[in-house]
Design a protein around this motif. Structure first.
Motif, PDB file in Angstrom:
ATOM      1  N   GLY A 276       0.794  -1.223   0.000  1.00 10.45           N
ATOM      2  CA  GLY A 276       0.000   0.000   0.000  1.00 10.45           C
ATOM      3  C   GLY A 276       0.827   1.273   0.000  1.00 10.45           C
ATOM      4  O   GLY A 276       0.355   2.330   0.442  1.00 10.45           O
ATOM      5  N   LEU A 277       2.047   1.217  -0.530  1.00 11.42           N
ATOM      6  CA  LEU A 277       2.917   2.383  -0.571  1.00 11.42           C
ATOM      7  C   LEU A 277       2.741   3.199  -1.849  1.00 11.42           C
ATOM      8  O   LEU A 277       3.317   4.276  -1.989  1.00 11.42           O
ATOM      9  N   ILE A 278       1.965   2.676  -2.783  1.00 15.55           N
ATOM     10  CA  ILE A 278       1.673   3.358  -4.051  1.00 15.55           C
ATOM     11  C   ILE A 278       0.167   3.427  -4.217  1.00 15.55           C
ATOM     12  O   ILE A 278      -0.555   2.495  -3.816  1.00 15.55           O
ATOM     13  N   ASN A 279      -0.335   4.520  -4.730  1.00 14.19           N
ATOM     14  CA  ASN A 279      -1.778   4.693  -4.886  1.00 14.19           C
ATOM     15  C   ASN A 279      -2.362   3.568  -5.725  1.00 14.19           C
ATOM     16  O   ASN A 279      -1.832   3.213  -6.784  1.00 14.19           O
ATOM     17  N   PRO A 280      -3.478   2.959  -5.269  1.00 11.46           N
ATOM     18  CA  PRO A 280      -4.021   1.777  -5.940  1.00 11.46           C
ATOM     19  C   PRO A 280      -4.563   2.029  -7.339  1.00 11.46           C
ATOM     20  O   PRO A 280      -4.710   1.093  -8.125  1.00 11.46           O
ATOM     21  N   ASP A 281      -4.849   3.287  -7.691  1.00 13.54           N
ATOM     22  CA  ASP A 281      -5.379   3.593  -9.023  1.00 13.54           C
ATOM     23  C   ASP A 281      -4.290   4.053  -9.992  1.00 13.54           C
ATOM     24  O   ASP A 281      -4.577   4.533 -11.085  1.00 13.54           O
ATOM     25  N   ALA A 282      -3.020   3.858  -9.627  1.00 12.36           N
ATOM     26  CA  ALA A 282      -1.915   4.367 -10.436  1.00 12.36           C
ATOM     27  C   ALA A 282      -1.970   3.874 -11.878  1.00 12.36           C
ATOM     28  O   ALA A 282      -1.731   4.640 -12.821  1.00 12.36           O
ATOM     29  N   ALA A 283      -2.287   2.608 -12.067  1.00 12.61           N
ATOM     30  CA  ALA A 283      -2.255   2.016 -13.414  1.00 12.61           C
ATOM     31  C   ALA A 283      -3.289   2.627 -14.345  1.00 12.61           C
ATOM     32  O   ALA A 283      -3.166   2.504 -15.568  1.00 12.61           O
ATOM     33  N   THR A 284      -4.274   3.306 -13.800  1.00 12.05           N
ATOM     34  CA  THR A 284      -5.356   3.859 -14.626  1.00 12.05           C
ATOM     35  C   THR A 284      -5.280   5.374 -14.772  1.00 12.05           C
ATOM     36  O   THR A 284      -6.106   5.962 -15.475  1.00 12.05           O
TER      37      THR A 284
END
Length: 497
Positions: A276-284
């Protein structure tokens, strides 16, 4: 002069014919007349300025669209350049949003222009179309000051089959990455930034920040940790999964995702995603947020004060990451090319020479109209009267002849120059991959990588699972053909260095 004339060897017939046709106007005989107001050249007009007439040139650039004061700025530019190079200039500034479509129309329909801005993404393809004039043998005579100022490596990076078709912008011509931190956090946690330049070294700090601040230490958009590919020269193929490491003296063409440094970084960002160190919607996400605890940016150290900090609205601390790397791709980030249909290739080069090396004219393109957009201070610096000028400075000339702003405590142009002088040349500098034999395979493999890219680069997918799968899909699409053809050409290039 520093520029060395290059032998014309092995160039495709269509390119040779196009180049001859494009520059042939410079030796036309008969009655001379200036080109028409709409930029369309008339027959036999190349030497019009030789008899004291002004020649009309059109320069197409990218930016915020046409400046609101274009009708007062342009006459001042033309008044200044008339006696110096015998040119009457028209500038078209195409907006960012319209650039791709407008530029494609100009190139594909042979719409009249003389000079056009571009970059490495279209340089080779446009040369193959016969769009640009071969300027190799015109540089020394028509651009003596710029030729003297420009590092020879820049001209080397522009070579395609030992010929040159564009004038690179001498600025931040090499890739130099910096870790950009929220300075408040650096001071609060007493962080040693020099010890935090490897991706995997960041994990303990990120875990602490996430626990204490309840925010994402790495807030990313869909390109994720894109910078891990920067040490790999992509050979002009435009594929992140293909490359030669910039310092590999053996010049081994590789599948970059399997390289130890790249693979370890992919493992790390996957670990960040799981924790959880990177925003979960990053890929989109196609756009990242303004505030970042940490990110990587290309630039120079004083950009912390002149750009990165002000953009984020906070003080930032920066740390250089890796070498400053000079490659074909980095030099080709900003180029100006001359149309094969221009009757005045020499005049185009003379104009570009002046824009790059004459400080008064350079300021007119970089800052705008004196008295409207800026004014000179008593100590010879520039004070901006308007913060926005619609023609970006990187598109048209060198940074190193621009007058410093009065608000800048640091001379960022001098800093950039020093940084560029210390750049490490990629072993592939001067090599351009001829993709003719593997054009379809590259197109298919590029499409495959795009299907995986966002989730791989933002840590959604486990590299232990996805990298072998990506390789399998690529190989089925002809990736081995690409590797073999590239290696064959690279070996021949290295043997002749």
């Amino acid at each position: 002069m520093r520029f060395k004339k290059l032998l014309a060897a092995g160039i495709a017939a269509v390119m040779a014919v196009s180049a001859l046709a494009g520059c042939g106007g410079s030796s036309d005989s008969g009655d001379k007349q200036v080109s028409s107001d709409n930029g369309e050249n008339t027959e036999g007009s190349s030497d019009a300025a030789g008899s004291g007439e002004l020649v009309d040139l059109k320069w197409v650039l990218i930016g915020n669209g046409m400046p609101s004061n274009y009708d007062t700025w342009m006459p001042k530019v033309n008044e200044y350049i008339a006696d110096k190079v015998g040119v009457n200039l028209e500038v078209e500034v195409v907006s960012w949003a319209d650039w791709d479509s407008r530029r494609n129309v100009i190139i594909s329909t042979n719409e009249p222009y003389d000079i056009i801005f571009g970059h490495g993404g279209n340089y080779i393809s446009d040369i193959n179309l016969g769009a640009y004039c071969d300027i190799t043998d015109l540089i020394e005579e028509n651009m003596p000051e710029l030729n003297e100022m420009m590092p020879e490596e820049c001209w080397t990076a522009m070579r395609v089959n030992d010929r040159i078709y564009g004038v690179p912008t001498y600025k931040d011509i090499a890739i130099s990455n910096y870790a950009i931190w929220d300075k408040e956090l650096v001071e609060e946690y007493n962080l040693d930034l020099a010890a935090l330049t490897e991706v995997e070294s960041l994990t303990p700090v990120f875990e602490q920040l996430k626990a204490d601040k309840n925010d994402y230490p790495f807030y990313s958009k869909n390109d994720g940790i894109y910078f891990i590919f920067d040490p790999y020269d992509q050979l002009g193929a435009g594929m992140q999964v293909l490359g030669v490491r910039y310092d590999d003296q053996d010049a081994k063409v590789c599948f970059t995702l399997e390289q130890p440094d790249v693979y370890k970084a992919l493992e790390t960002v996957y670990d960040w995603n799981q924790k959880g160190l990177i925003n979960p919607d990053a890929a989109t996400l196609s756009e990242a947020r303004v505030y970042n605890m940490w990110r990587i940016g290309q630039g120079w150290e004083s950009a912390a004060y002149t750009s990165w900090g002000p953009q984020m609205g906070k003080d930032v601390a920066v740390q250089k990451v890796g070498d400053t790397i000079l490659s074909n791709d980095s030099v080709r980030g900003s180029i100006n090319m001359i149309s094969t249909n221009s009757k005045y290739p020499e005049k185009c080069l003379q104009l570009l020479n002046l824009v790059n090396t004459d400080t008064k004219l350079r300021d007119m393109f970089y800052y705008g109209e004196e008295g409207v957009n800026f004014e000179y201070t008593e100590d010879g610096k520039v004070h901006k009267l308007e913060q926005v000028w619609d023609i970006p400075g990187y598109t048209n000339g060198s940074y190193f002849t621009v007058t410093q702003e009065d608000k800048d405590e640091y001379n960022q142009f001098a800093e950039i120059k020093e940084l560029m002088d210390g750049a490490v040349n990629s072993v592939m500098l001067g090599f351009t991959f001829d993709t003719t034999e593997v054009y379809d395979q590259i197109a298919n493999c590029s499409e495959i990588w795009l299907r995986y890219k966002s989730e791989v680069m933002t840590g959604v997918q486990d590299p232990a699972v996805c990298v072998p799968k990506i390789k399998e899909d690529l190989m089925a699409a002809g990736f081995q053909d690409i590797l073999d053809e590239a290696q064959k050409q690279v070996d021949a290039f290295m043997a002749n260095k």
